[in-house]
Structure formats: structure tokens, C-alpha cells
Motif scaffolding. Structure first.
Motif, PDB file in Angstrom:
ATOM      1  N   GLY A 216      25.793  -8.552  16.308  1.00  0.00           N
ATOM      2  CA  GLY A 216      25.469  -7.435  17.184  1.00  0.00           C
ATOM      3  C   GLY A 216      24.364  -6.561  16.635  1.00  0.00           C
ATOM      4  O   GLY A 216      23.606  -5.957  17.387  1.00  0.00           O
ATOM      5  N   ARG A 217      24.277  -6.533  15.326  1.00  0.00           N
ATOM      6  CA  ARG A 217      23.244  -5.666  14.770  1.00  0.00           C
ATOM      7  C   ARG A 217      21.867  -6.317  14.851  1.00  0.00           C
ATOM      8  O   ARG A 217      20.862  -5.656  14.959  1.00  0.00           O
ATOM      9  CB  ARG A 217      23.582  -5.318  13.315  1.00  0.00           C
ATOM     10  CG  ARG A 217      24.249  -3.967  13.218  1.00  0.00           C
ATOM     11  CD  ARG A 217      24.940  -3.795  11.892  1.00  0.00           C
ATOM     12  NE  ARG A 217      26.276  -4.405  11.924  1.00  0.00           N
ATOM     13  CZ  ARG A 217      27.037  -4.521  10.843  1.00  0.00           C
ATOM     14  NH1 ARG A 217      26.598  -4.134   9.666  1.00  0.00           N
ATOM     15  NH2 ARG A 217      28.240  -5.035  10.938  1.00  0.00           N
ATOM     16  N   ARG A 218      21.862  -7.653  14.810  1.00  0.00           N
ATOM     17  CA  ARG A 218      20.578  -8.345  14.915  1.00  0.00           C
ATOM     18  C   ARG A 218      20.097  -8.401  16.363  1.00  0.00           C
ATOM     19  O   ARG A 218      18.901  -8.333  16.625  1.00  0.00           O
ATOM     20  CB  ARG A 218      20.721  -9.773  14.416  1.00  0.00           C
ATOM     21  CG  ARG A 218      20.929  -9.866  12.946  1.00  0.00           C
ATOM     22  CD  ARG A 218      20.824 -11.324  12.525  1.00  0.00           C
ATOM     23  NE  ARG A 218      20.921 -11.415  11.090  1.00  0.00           N
ATOM     24  CZ  ARG A 218      19.880 -11.173  10.300  1.00  0.00           C
ATOM     25  NH1 ARG A 218      18.711 -10.859  10.804  1.00  0.00           N
ATOM     26  NH2 ARG A 218      20.016 -11.253   8.991  1.00  0.00           N
ATOM     27  N   MET A 219      21.043  -8.567  17.247  1.00  0.00           N
ATOM     28  CA  MET A 219      20.674  -8.751  18.658  1.00  0.00           C
ATOM     29  C   MET A 219      21.365  -7.683  19.499  1.00  0.00           C
ATOM     30  O   MET A 219      22.252  -7.990  20.287  1.00  0.00           O
ATOM     31  CB  MET A 219      21.071 -10.147  19.134  1.00  0.00           C
ATOM     32  CG  MET A 219      20.584 -11.262  18.225  1.00  0.00           C
ATOM     33  SD  MET A 219      21.125 -12.888  18.769  1.00  0.00           S
ATOM     34  CE  MET A 219      20.057 -13.159  20.157  1.00  0.00           C
ATOM     35  N   PRO A 220      20.947  -6.453  19.367  1.00  0.00           N
ATOM     36  CA  PRO A 220      21.655  -5.369  20.065  1.00  0.00           C
ATOM     37  C   PRO A 220      21.611  -5.505  21.579  1.00  0.00           C
ATOM     38  O   PRO A 220      22.601  -5.270  22.259  1.00  0.00           O
ATOM     39  CB  PRO A 220      20.933  -4.112  19.598  1.00  0.00           C
ATOM     40  CG  PRO A 220      19.607  -4.573  19.117  1.00  0.00           C
ATOM     41  CD  PRO A 220      19.807  -5.956  18.600  1.00  0.00           C
ATOM     42  N   TRP A 221      20.480  -5.895  22.129  1.00  0.00           N
ATOM     43  CA  TRP A 221      20.366  -6.006  23.587  1.00  0.00           C
ATOM     44  C   TRP A 221      21.324  -7.083  24.101  1.00  0.00           C
ATOM     45  O   TRP A 221      22.063  -6.886  25.060  1.00  0.00           O
ATOM     46  CB  TRP A 221      18.939  -6.364  23.985  1.00  0.00           C
ATOM     47  CG  TRP A 221      17.995  -5.212  23.825  1.00  0.00           C
ATOM     48  CD1 TRP A 221      17.151  -4.989  22.778  1.00  0.00           C
ATOM     49  CD2 TRP A 221      17.808  -4.144  24.745  1.00  0.00           C
ATOM     50  NE1 TRP A 221      16.446  -3.841  22.975  1.00  0.00           N
ATOM     51  CE2 TRP A 221      16.828  -3.287  24.184  1.00  0.00           C
ATOM     52  CE3 TRP A 221      18.376  -3.797  25.977  1.00  0.00           C
ATOM     53  CZ2 TRP A 221      16.399  -2.131  24.811  1.00  0.00           C
ATOM     54  CZ3 TRP A 221      17.929  -2.650  26.607  1.00  0.00           C
ATOM     55  CH2 TRP A 221      16.960  -1.822  26.021  1.00  0.00           C
ATOM     56  N   THR A 222      21.239  -8.230  23.421  1.00  0.00           N
ATOM     57  CA  THR A 222      22.064  -9.351  23.863  1.00  0.00           C
ATOM     58  C   THR A 222      23.537  -8.985  23.829  1.00  0.00           C
ATOM     59  O   THR A 222      24.266  -9.163  24.818  1.00  0.00           O
ATOM     60  CB  THR A 222      21.819 -10.557  22.939  1.00  0.00           C
ATOM     61  OG1 THR A 222      20.442 -10.885  22.987  1.00  0.00           O
ATOM     62  CG2 THR A 222      22.656 -11.743  23.363  1.00  0.00           C
ATOM     63  N   MET A 223      23.967  -8.440  22.677  1.00  0.00           N
ATOM     64  CA  MET A 223      25.388  -8.196  22.562  1.00  0.00           C
ATOM     65  C   MET A 223      25.810  -6.987  23.396  1.00  0.00           C
ATOM     66  O   MET A 223      26.949  -6.901  23.847  1.00  0.00           O
ATOM     67  CB  MET A 223      25.785  -8.012  21.096  1.00  0.00           C
ATOM     68  CG  MET A 223      25.643  -9.279  20.277  1.00  0.00           C
ATOM     69  SD  MET A 223      26.242 -10.783  21.090  1.00  0.00           S
ATOM     70  CE  MET A 223      27.978 -10.497  21.109  1.00  0.00           C
ATOM     71  N   GLY A 224      24.882  -6.091  23.631  1.00  0.00           N
ATOM     72  CA  GLY A 224      25.189  -4.982  24.530  1.00  0.00           C
ATOM     73  C   GLY A 224      25.474  -5.506  25.936  1.00  0.00           C
ATOM     74  O   GLY A 224      26.466  -5.122  26.576  1.00  0.00           O
ATOM     75  N   ALA A 225      24.606  -6.407  26.358  1.00  0.00           N
ATOM     76  CA  ALA A 225      24.820  -6.995  27.679  1.00  0.00           C
ATOM     77  C   ALA A 225      26.116  -7.784  27.697  1.00  0.00           C
ATOM     78  O   ALA A 225      26.877  -7.766  28.677  1.00  0.00           O
ATOM     79  CB  ALA A 225      23.643  -7.898  28.028  1.00  0.00           C
ATOM     80  N   PHE A 226      26.387  -8.483  26.598  1.00  0.00           N
ATOM     81  CA  PHE A 226      27.623  -9.251  26.500  1.00  0.00           C
ATOM     82  C   PHE A 226      28.825  -8.325  26.682  1.00  0.00           C
ATOM     83  O   PHE A 226      29.792  -8.660  27.382  1.00  0.00           O
ATOM     84  CB  PHE A 226      27.691  -9.939  25.130  1.00  0.00           C
ATOM     85  CG  PHE A 226      28.792 -10.940  25.015  1.00  0.00           C
ATOM     86  CD1 PHE A 226      28.562 -12.265  25.314  1.00  0.00           C
ATOM     87  CD2 PHE A 226      30.070 -10.561  24.606  1.00  0.00           C
ATOM     88  CE1 PHE A 226      29.579 -13.203  25.213  1.00  0.00           C
ATOM     89  CE2 PHE A 226      31.085 -11.494  24.510  1.00  0.00           C
ATOM     90  CZ  PHE A 226      30.842 -12.814  24.819  1.00  0.00           C
ATOM     91  N   ALA A 227      28.730  -7.149  26.100  1.00  0.00           N
ATOM     92  CA  ALA A 227      29.836  -6.190  26.221  1.00  0.00           C
ATOM     93  C   ALA A 227      30.033  -5.800  27.680  1.00  0.00           C
ATOM     94  O   ALA A 227      31.167  -5.741  28.182  1.00  0.00           O
ATOM     95  CB  ALA A 227      29.547  -4.961  25.365  1.00  0.00           C
TER      96      ALA A 227
END
Lengths: 505, 522, 145
Positions: free
Chosen positions: A379-390
Motif C-alpha cells: 500500500g505504501r508503494r502503490m497508494p493509488w492502486t490500493m486506495g482504489a482497492f479499498a
């Protein structure tokens, strides 16, 4: 000029696009521009059908007769409109995403990929606007066949195996079960047109044959992934992620539930379905599928497989809603809630699930990770991706402020008013299970420390990656925003769903 | 104009006589590509003539004739060979049913002749190429003759002409595989037994009616008092049914077919699969529906149940067999037997929908299977054999051929937008109409088996690794690819809109059921 | 009962011949014998056709069907008629000529079939070195599909 409410343009656009893609096969940039333009045009044309769908004054477009007395007919109506809108709208974002994904992973045969994709969308549009069961069946099969090369895109042993299961189940079910149902309806009624309120009520079929017919329809449309005919969906996960995202979270599976809903509403109709307890039966089967699939999802380490089982379970929400609607009846105020829930859950789940798949593909493109257990600290490397995942995960669970809340609200209201303890229990258990298999992923991604290098020698990914290519990030952010926006602006979907009820009563 | 009228008048005879004479002349066409070019010309011409003949039959509707006080519409064209009256001479008779079959046979004969050029050049030695084409043309003459003649004994003679030449053609496959010889002999013996049974059946009909003219035969049989008590008629029906079943390879009398199709020269497999068994079915229609009458054949003898059983078992068993084969030609051969099952199913249901389905499937299956065998012939031409391993990875090497093969396969399964779907639509509907559930189940199980045997091949075509021979191969020459694509393309076209095939079959079915006694349900 | 058999004896012969042939086709493993059996089978059918042509009138079997030309008989023919009773009057019964004609054709067909069969068998002998079906099957079993 084509009159308003004529879906011809929407149908032709993807076909013309497909031809354009083939012609520009040698020039990747132009080819992908063609895809994007086609997608945008398609969405524009489909939006243009909206007023006709809302007013219920759509024209009936009759093409040639395929078999004497059996024409190919298209007609825009509310339910098909919802499905067509999300399929065409998400195609734009998905094309953008595909460009990033296919180039990022240096996939081969990209022209074939875009071509089949366009044909698949053509199949989806045809299914959405089908004016009779015959047309629906034809385009349903177009969708099946055109997605096969996409599923087996990689061409390795895994892909072949997956493709075999995919085609084996979908084709066998549709030809072995849905096809005889289609012929049977034609034989009993003399036509297979979609008419609100159903056409089987006057056919004078005994209850047992109605029950058998309903069974043939529900299982024949294996794309709805009702257990035990759900196996094709996890198997299809060997496909490149854009395929899993748009087709196996949106177009194909939604074609399934959409077709079941459409058959229930327009072929059987409430009165007929209620007579032989088809509704109760559907509620139980869907409930069983929801819980079982969620359980299986809990134990999947492969991220895409987990998402696939989540899809199986979420699809049955829609079937559950249809079942509830039948049990309640169209006259009751609350019965409407169930039908609206079914209709609204189509976009609600589509937006959430496509976001999740986009995120999974994004992780794969950036770091070649496919397993849930590898996602620590990502999540720290890919904040956008994991934010969307959330956001997607919340939509699956049904928590505000995401799209899943809206449909679950309608569904629960319907179930509550119906006094169906079974349905309420199922929804509650399932919500808990959804949380149980999505929240750990988020927990790992955001709160766990990344393991050291030597820990995962097997993973060939490097740790100096950041976000995925920008088209991917744009696309998944876009779908996440859509998932949130449906929470604030659900009116369009609800209004379209209401057209089913208004003309029903 | 004068000439056109003369041709129109003599057309039924010319359709048979021209290729007969031209076929014998083929011997003198040299050893190189002369025989092929000549045959193409001849069959192209014959095809054009059958198109015209179809037009003439269609036009009959527009020409009501005054028959006494009432206006009646003629349903057929009669031609009397040598102007002998029908009691003594041979009548050629074209009606709605055989006009279509003629068109199919001549059309497919033309396409396969064009196709055969390269393939024959490779498979048949140059010293006997002219003989090959002579025999080839005589086969087609026989098939056309069976279809057009209105004389029962003539059917037998022409049947033997076509059969004898077919045995020879199959045996010519020996240069590629010597098993062609044993396959041919097996077919010869079984086929002759079948033809002899047909001869016997005709003999018994002659005993009852005293005439060989089919139309007269039919009339005097219908005039019989108490036909149900007539044991001679019973024996005739029994012999005819068994003989015809052998000729059209109805399960379980199909044992000759798989080997014959597998080891015959490629072009011959394509021709046979598309025409020979179809003409067998046509004969069954002619004898059962228009001469003896379906009511007697099906209800009194209750052969309907037996035929349905054979058809159903054929669909199931042979589709299953097709799944287990390693030679793709043999897969198609077994599939052919299964498809004959579909055709006979509609035939034996004895309803308008069933008969229409049967006729539609005759057309569709001829196109599909002919096209698929052509595609396999192209593989044999380029790669050398047609086992599963030979097709491996050919999807990229021979895209057009393999694309056609795949499309044909989808059609066999019965996917919508292919011709196979139309056939199944009719047949399933016919089974439902007749209230026979188990037949629907058998039909659909057969389709699901078809998915398996087609997909086994398709997977190998597109995902396999090409073997050494295949790596050196390239797309087949255009004289082979073009006819293949035309056949498969037509099958797809008839899948997308069956207005022509479906409408014509329904009209023909109505003609068969009302024009003759069968229209009256007991 | 006896008359049932005796009065139709030619039909029984035809059936017997046919069945002997049929038995040979099924049971014999030698290809030439099979071909011969096939011929026998067909010969039975010829007999059937010929039997069918027989016309019985007043308990007598009618004469051969030879066309009479009553009026314009040449002198020689008139003599021949007188001496040998060769030509019958047209009002007299004669047997049905049609099956005879048919069976002439069928005999030709049958001979052609036998010829083709033998030609193929010769080729089989060349290729396989045997004309015993069992041995051929053994050889084929060992060949590639």
C-alpha cells in the motif's frame, strides 16, 4: 437520421470498431486510438437512448428473420439500458487500462485481443437490447465465443485448461439447457417476444413444466454462475486482467444475471413465477451460492481467484433479489424494492469489482505479484492502486460511501418487508464473510511491513517499483470514483429500474 | 430463343446425359491438368443447368393449368426419355424435393471438382488421372440420375453406377494408405447387399403394382384395398428400409463409412460426405413418402419407432466414438454418421416440422461436412496426413483453411449464427411438437459430445506446437482454399439468415405431406 | 401345407440361394469367397425376378413373350410358325417380359460388381500379401492410425 430510441448505432459501433482495429493492426497507436474512439462513441450513442428507455417509448427494431417467423429484434428498455450503460461506459476506462496493461506486460497478439474485445462488447450490446429471447440467445453465444480467445490469450497449458472449462460449461449449459428452453417457449407460446408481465401466463403449461422450464433457464444461463455451474468463472481468471475486469466482472457475468432477470420479468412474469414457487427456489439456491462462494473465497490465496469467487457470490445477490421480488409480488410496495435492488446491484457491483480487478492487474504489472500473501506493505508503494482497492472492497462489503451500500439497502428493505428470515440471515452472514476476506488484504497492504529481500526469493518482482503505468492508474481511479459516485447519485439506475415496475402494474 | 426453349424442354435429360458423355470423353483429355479443367467446365455447366431447373420448378407455381373445370397448379416437370409413354419408357420427374437435392449435388460436385485439382495431382498418379476424373464424373452422373429419375428400376441401376464408381474412387486412395483397399472392399460388399435389398424391395413393389413408374406405383398403392393386410407390401417396405439404411449409413449399418471416408483420397471424402449419403436419404424420402406413403410405412409397420431408435443411438454412440478418435478424418466420419441420425430423426418423426428439419439439415450438413473435409484435404496436401498431431499448431500456418474448419466445427455443434443451429432449431421443435422428450435430450447430448470432439481438434489447431512437416507447410493453394471458404461461408450465411433454406424446406415438407397420402393423419 | 411349399418352390429356392450367399458374406473370411457369395446372393434375386414374370393360365405356364406380327408375316416366318410353333397368337397368354429385361440389366451390374471386387482383391493381395481377412486385420492393427 435514425429516430431516437433506435439502438442500431449502439450495435453497429463496436462492429465497425472491430473492423477498424483489424485494419490498423500494424500500427499499435492508431489501433488503440480506434478502440478508445469506438468506446467513447458507443457510450455517447448509448447515452442517447436514455430518454427513450425512461419514457418507455422505445422503437422496436426488427431486422431480418433468421428462421422464417423468428426475427432478430432489438428494443431498448430500462433493465437493458442499465446493463448497456455500464458495459459501454466501463469499456472506455477498460480500454485505457488495457493499453497500459498490455504494453506494460508486453503481451502478444494485441490486435486479436482488441478485436475480440470489440466483438465481445458487440455481443454484450446485442444481449442488452435484445427484443426477444431468440435474439438474446444468439448474442449470448456471440459473447461466449468471442471471449474464448481472450480467456486463452496466453496460450499456455494453464490457459488451455481454463479455456476448456470456460467454454465447456458455458456452451454445454446454453446449448443443452437454455436452447431447449427457448424452443419450448416458442413451441408453447408461438413467439418468444419480451413482454412485460410475461408471456407464459396464457400458455396453459402445467406447473411442473413451468418449474422445469425455469430450471432450464436459470441453469442454462450459466453466465449467472449459480452453483454448481460457477466453475468457469475462477477458471477464466487465467485471462489477462483487463479481460477479467471488464468481461468477467461486468459484461459476461452481468449478461448472465441480466438474462436471468430479463427472462424472469419478461418471459415468466410475476404471476407465472409465483404459481410454482420459482421465487422461493431461486432465493434458496442463490442464498446457498452466496454463502458457499464467500467461504471458498476466504481460502483463496490467488488474488484474482478470490475476486472471482467474490463475484460468484455477489451475482447471486441479484438472483436473490429477483427471487424475493417474485415472492413478494409486483403489487406490494416492497416488492418493488427487491426488483430495484436487482437492477441497481448490476452497476453497483460492476463499479466495485472492476476497480478491484484493475487494482489486481496493476499490482501484477508493477510487481508481478498474484498472491494475497505477497501483498504485505504494498500500500505504501502503490497508494493509488490500493486506495482504489479499498473503495472496491468497501463496495463489496456494502459500506457507505460506496455503491454497494445502495443496492444492499434496497435488498435488505425488500427482505425485511418480505419477512424472509432466510434472506436476511444470508445477507448478514455474507456481509461478514465479505469483510473477512477483503479486510485482511487491506490490512496487509497498509499496515504490515514489507518482507526483506531474501524472504521471497521465489517472487521475481523487484522492490524498487512504484505505481503501475499511468493509463492503469487513471482507469482504476476513475472506476473507484464511479463506485463512490453511485452512492451519491443512484437516481439514474433507480429510475431506469422503476420503468420495469411502472409498466408492470 | 428457339434454342433456349429447346434446352428448357430437354433440361431434365441434359442434366444427366451431358456429364455422362462428357465424363467418358474425359479419358481423352491427356494426363496433365486437362482432365481436371474439363471436369470443372462440365460440372460448372451442370450446376448452371440445375439452377435453371430449379427456376423452372419454382415457376410452375405461376402457371396454373386448366384441368377439366378446375385450375390446378402443376407440382412437377415430367420428361419422357425417347418420348416413350410412361408405362414403357423412363420418366424423368423434377418436383420440389429433388430440385433442391439436384442443386446441392451439382453445386457441391462443382466445388469439389474445382477443389480436387491440386489434391488429385498429389494423390493420384499421372498415368491414371484421366481415369480418375472419368470415374469421378460418372459418380456424379449416378447421383444426379438417382435424384432426377421417376422410374424405380432406374434408381437401382443408377445407384449401382454411382456405387461402383465410388468403390473405385475410394480404392484409389491406396497410393496414400493401402487400407483404402480394404475399406473399399468392405463398402463394396455391404453396399451391394444394401443395393440388392433395394432391388428386392422394388421387385415386390413391381409385383403389387405392375409398374415401375414411381408416380404410377404410388397411385396404385394408394388405391390398394386394405393395405394393412398386404404382406407383400410389408416385405417390400422392410427390404427397402434396410437397404436404404445401409446406403445412407444409418446406425448400426454404418460400419463401412468410417474407414471409407478416412482412407479415400481427400477430394473423394469431401464429395462423398456431402452428396452420397444425402442422396441415400433422398431415396428414402422418395420411397417412403411419395411411393409407399408415410402412413403405411410408419404407422402400420411402426418402423417409425425403430428408425427413431436407430437415429437416437446413432447420434449418441457415434458422437461418442468421434470423441475418442485420433485421426481427424475419422472424427468427421463418425460425426457424419451421427448427423445422418439427426436427418433420419426428422424424417421418421413424420411431421411437417420434422421433415423440414430433415431437409434443412441435408443442405446444411452437406455444406458443413463437405467444407470440413475439404479443409482436412488441404492439410493432407500440405502436411501429409490428418491425424490430430498433424493439425497441431496449424492455426497460424494455414489460417484460412483452419478458420474454415473451426467455423464448420462450430456449425456441427450448433452455435447460433451457424447453419447447424438452424437445423437444431427445427429438429428440437419437431421433437417437442411430437411430444418426444427423450429425443430432445438425445439431440442435445449429441450436441454436447460435438462440443468435445470439435474442441479437441480446435485446441490442437490453435494451441499446439506445429510438427516438423507442419513447420515447412504454408497456406494451401487458392484452388483448394476458395471452394472450402465458399462452402463454409455459405453454411454461415444460411446460419445467419435461413429464410431461403428454411422457407424452401418448409414448403417442400408441406408438399411431401399434403400432395401424397401422408397428409391425412390416421 | 405341402402345396404351399411346392407351388412356390421357385421362391423358396430364391430365398435359399440368397441366404447361402448371405451366410458366405458374413461367415467366410476369404475375400474371394466373399465375392463369390455376393454373386450368389445376387443370383438369388435374379431368380426372384424371373419367377415373378411367370404367368399361369388355365393351369398352364404361359409361353415366352415374343411379339407377334399377325398381318404382314413374311413367307419364311409363316413357315416357321407353322413348323415350330414359335410365334404365338397375341390373344394367347405369355409371360411378363418386363422382369426379364430388368434382370438382364441387373446381371450386367452384378458382373461389374464382381469385376470391381476382384480387381480390388488383386490389389489387396499385392499390398498385403494375403486375401485372408483375419490376417489383413492383424496387419492393419499394427499400423499407425
Amino acid at each position: 437520421m435514425i429516430e431516437s430510441g433506435n439502438p442500431s448505432l449502439s450495435l453497429m459501433t463496436p462492429l465497425v470498431g472491430a473492423a477498424g482495429i483489424v485494419l490498423c493492426g500494424r500500427l499499435p497507436n492508431l489501433r488503440e486510438a480506434v478502440t478508445l474512439v469506438t468506446a467513447a462513441l458507443l457510450f455517447y450513442f448509448t447515452m442517447g437512448l436514455m430518454p427513450a428507455a425512461l419514457s418507455g417509448e422505445a422503437v422496436r427494431v426488427e431486422l431480418f428473420e433468421m428462421v422464417p417467423g423468428m426475427p432478430i429484434v432489438f428494443q431498448v428498455e430500462g433493465l437493458g439500458m442499465i446493463y448497456a450503460l455500464i458495459a459501454s461506459g466501463l469499456w472506455i476506462l477498460n480500454s485505457l487500462y488495457s493499453i497500459g496493461y498490455m504494453r506494460g506486460n508486453q503481451e502478444k497478439h494485441q490486435t486479436r485481443f482488441y478485436l475480440c474485445f470489440a466483438v465481445a462488447i458487440f455481443g454484450a450490446m446485442g444481449t442488452a437490447f435484445a427484443g426477444n429471447l431468440f435474439t438474446l440467445f444468439v448474442f449470448y453465444e456471440v459473447l461466449t465465443l468471442s471471449t474464448f480467445p481472450l480467456v486463452t490469450h496466453k496460450g499456455n497449458q494453464n490457459a488451455i485448461q481454463g479455456g476448456r472449462v470456460y467454454l465447456g460449461i458455458l456452451a454445454s449449459a446454453s446449448i443443452g439447457l437454455l436452447f431447449p428452453a427457448l424452443v419450448w417457449v416458442h413451441h408453447a407460446v408461438g413467439h418468444v417476444d419480451f413482454v412485460l408481465g410475461g408471456i407464459l401466463s396464457d400458455a396453459g403449461l402445467p406447473n411442473w413444466s413451468l418449474a422445469l422450464l425455469f430450471f432450464l433457464c436459470v441453469y442454462g444461463i450459466a453466465k449467472a454462475a449459480l452453483m454448481p455451474l460457477h466453475r468457469w468463472l475462477p477458471a477464466a481468471m487465467v485471462a489477462p486482467t483487463p479481460v477479467s475486469a471488464l468481461l468477467h466482472a461486468v459484461a459476461v457475468v452481468k449478461a448472465g444475471v441480466f438474462s436471468v432477470t430479463k427472462v424472469s420479468v419478461y418471459i415468466f412474469g410475476y404471476g407465472t413465477l409465483g404459481e410454482f414457487g420459482g421465487g422461493d427456489w431461486l432465493v434458496y439456491m442463490a442464498g446457498f451460492t452466496i454463502v458457499t462462494a464467500s467461504f471458498i473465497a476466504l481460502f483463496q490465496d490467488n488474488l484474482k481467484k478470490r475476486l472471482a469467487y467474490s463475484t460468484v457470490s455477489q451475482l447471486s445477490y441479484i438472483l436473490l433479489a429477483v427471487g424475493l421480488w417474485v415472492t413478494l409480488g409486483p403489487d406490494s410496495e416492497v416488492g418493488q424494492f427487491a426488483l430495484i435492488a436487482a437492477a441497481v446491484h448490476i452497476p453497483a457491483h460492476a463499479f466495485g469489482k472492476i476497480t478491484l480487478f484493475f487494482a489486481a492487474g496493476s499490482i501484477y504489472t508493477a510487481d508481478h505479484k498474484t498472491e494475497v500473501s505477497q501483498l504485505k506493505g504494498i500500500g505504501r508503494r502503490m497508494p493509488w492502486t490500493m486506495g482504489a482497492f479499498a473503495v472496491g472492497a468497501l463496495a463489496m462489503i456494502g459500506a457507505p460511501p460506496t455503491s454497494g451500500f445502495i443496492s444492499k439497502w434496497f435488498l435488505l428493505t425488500g427482505a425485511w418487508e418480505a419477512g424472509s428470515g432466510f434472506a436476511i440471515t444470508i445477507i448478514m452472514i455474507s456481509t461478514l464473510l465479505n469483510a473477512a476476506y477483503f479486510l485482511p488484504v487491506l490490512w496487509q497492504a497498509f499496515f504490515c511491513k514489507e518482507p526483506e529481500h531474501h524472504d521471497d526469493a521465489s517472487s521475481h518482482g523487484s522492490h524498487d517499483h512504484g505505481e503501475a503505468p499511468w493509463p492503469i492508474v487513471v482507469a482504476l481511479t476513475g472506476t473507484a470514483l464511479l463506485a463512490i459516485s453511485l452512492f451519491f447519485y443512484p437516481d439514474w439506475a433507480v429510475e431506469l429500474a422503476r420503468t420495469l415496475i411502472q409498466s408492470q402494474s | 430463343m428457339e434454342l433456349m426453349n429447346w434446352i428448357d424442354f430437354h433440361l431434365p435429360a441434359l442434366v444427366v446425359v451431358i456429364p455422362l458423355v462428357a465424363g467418358i470423353l474425359t479419358v481423352f483429355c491427356g494426363k496433365r491438368s486437362g482432365p481436371w479443367a474439363w471436369s470443372c467446365l462440365v460440372h460448372g455447366f451442370v450446376f448452371a443447368m440445375t439452377i435453371r431447373l430449379n427456376q423452372l420448378v419454382q415457376n410452375l407455381k405461376l402457371l396454373p393449368v386448366e384441368d377439366g373445370s378446375t385450375l390446378s397448379v402443376p407440382t412437377h416437370i415430367s420428361y419422357f426419355m425417347g418420348s416413350w409413354p410412361r408405362q414403357w419408357g423412363i420418366e424423368l420427374r423434377v418436383d420440389a424435393l429433388n430440385a433442391i437435392i439436384l442443386l446441392i449435388v451439382a453445386g457441391i460436385a462443382f466445388l469439389t471438382t474445382v477443389y480436387s485439382g491440386k489434391s488429385v495431382q498429389q494423390e493420384i498418379g499421372s498415368d491414371r488421372r484421366n481415369w480418375f476424373y472419368t470415374v469421378w464424373t460418372l459418380t456424379i452422373v449416378g447421383l444426379l440420375g438417382i435424384t432426377i429419375t421417376g422410374d424405380a428400376f432406374n434408381v437401382y441401376v443408377l445407384l449401382e453406377i454411382s456405387s461402383l464408381t465410388i468403390y473405385t474412387l475410394i480404392a484409389m486412395g491406396k497410393s496414400r494408405d493401402r487400407r483404402a483397399l480394404t475399406a473399399s472392399l468392405k463398402y463394396l460388399i455391404l453396399g451391394s447387399v444394401g443395393a440388392s435389398f433395394i432391388l428386392l424391395g422394388i421387385g415386390y413393389l413391381l409385383m403389387i403394382t405392375g409398374t415401375l413408374n414411381m408416380a404410377d406405383m404410388g397411385e396404385s398403392l394408394r388405391a390398394l384395398e386394405n393395405p394393412t393386410e398386404n404382406r407383400t407390401l410389408l416385405v417390400a417396405v422392410a427390404f427397402l428400409l434396410v437397404g436404404l439404411s445401409l446406403k445412407m449409413a444409418l446406425f448400426p449399418l454404418h460400419m463401412w463409412l468410417p474407414n471409407a471416408y478416412t482412407y479415400a483420397p481427400s477430394a473423394v471424402s469431401a464429395l462423398l460426405s456431402a452428396t452420397a449419403t444425402k442422396v441415400g436419404v433422398y431415396m428414402a424420402f422418395r420411397f417412403i413418402y411419395t411411393i409407399i406413403g408415410p402412413v403405411f410405412s410408419f404407422e402400420t409397420v411402426s418402423s417409425s419407432e425403430l428408425l427413431l431408435l436407430c437415429a437416437t443411438l446413432g447420434i449418441l454412440v457415434c458422437s461418442y466414438n468421434a470423441m475418442t478418435q485420433d485421426n481427424v478424418k475419422r472424427i468427421l466420419a463418425y460425426s457424419s454418421v451421427a448427423q445422418i441420425g439427426y436427418i433420419v430423426l426428422g424424417f421418421a418423426l413424420h411431421t411437417q416440422m420434422g421433415v423440414a428439419g430433415s431437409i434443412v439439415h441435408i443442405i446444411n450438413h452437406a455444406l458443413i461436412k463437405g467444407g470440413m473435409f475439404m479443409a482436412l484435404g488441404a492439410v493432407v496436401y500440405r502436411v501429409g496426413a490428418a491425424r490430430l498431431t498433424d493439425l497441431s499448431g496449424l492455426g497460424r500456418i494455414m489460417p484460412w483453411t483452419m478458420g474454415a474448419f473451426t467455423a464448420g466445427g462450430l456449425s456441427l455443434i450448433g452455435f447460433p449464427l451457424t447453419a447447424g443451429f438452424i437445423s437444431k432449431w427445427y429438429l428440437v421443435q419437431a421433437c417437442l411438437e411430437a411430444g418426444r422428450w427423450y429425443l430432445v435430450v438425445a439431440l442435445l447430448v449429441g450436441s454436447i459430445f460435438a462440443i468435445v470432439y470439435v474442441w479437441r481438434v480446435v485446441e490442437i489447431i490453435y494451441f499446439g506446437q506445429p510438427n516438423d512437416n507442419a513447420c515447412k507447410a504454408k497456406e494451401a493453394p487458392w484452388t483448394m482454399v476458395l471452394p472450402t471458404i465458399i462452402m463454409i461461408g455459405l453454411s454461415l450465411y444460411f446460419g445467419i439468415t435461413a429464410e431461403w433454406t428454411g422457407g424452401m424446406s418448409e414448403a417442400t415438407a408441406q408438399f411431401l405431406l399434403t400432395e401424397f397420402e401422408g397428409g391425412m393423419q390416421p | 401345407m405341402a402345396s404351399y411349399f411346392s407351388s412356390y418352390y421357385n421362391y423358396w429356392v430364391y430365398i435359399a440361394l440368397m441366404m447361402i450367399g448371405f451366410y458366405g458374406i458374413i461367415a467366410k473370411r476369404n475375400l474371394v469367397k466373399q465375392a463369390i457369395a455376393l454373386s450368389l446372393f445376387q443370383a438369388g434375386i435374379f431368380l426372384f425376378y424371373i419367377s415373378m414374370a411367370v404367368v399361369v393360365e388355365d393351369g398352364k405356364i404361359a409361353d415366352a413373350p415374343i411379339y407377334t406380327v399377325d398381318k404382314e408375316l413374311t413367307h419364311e416366318l409363316q413357315e416357321a410358325e407353322h413348323d415350330h410353333h414359335l410365334i404365338v397368337k397375341s390373344d394367347q397368354a405369355f409371360s411378363n417380359p418386363l422382369p426379364h429385361v430388368l434382370i438382364l440389366t441387373a446381371i450386367v451390374v452384378s458382373v461389374s460388381i464382381l469385376a470391381v471386387a476382384l480387381a480390388i482383391i488383386v490389389n489387396i493381395k499385392r499390398e498385403y500379401g494375403t486375401i485372408e481377412e483375419d490376417e489383413i486385420q492383424q496387419i492393419e492393427m499394427n499400423e499407425a492410425p
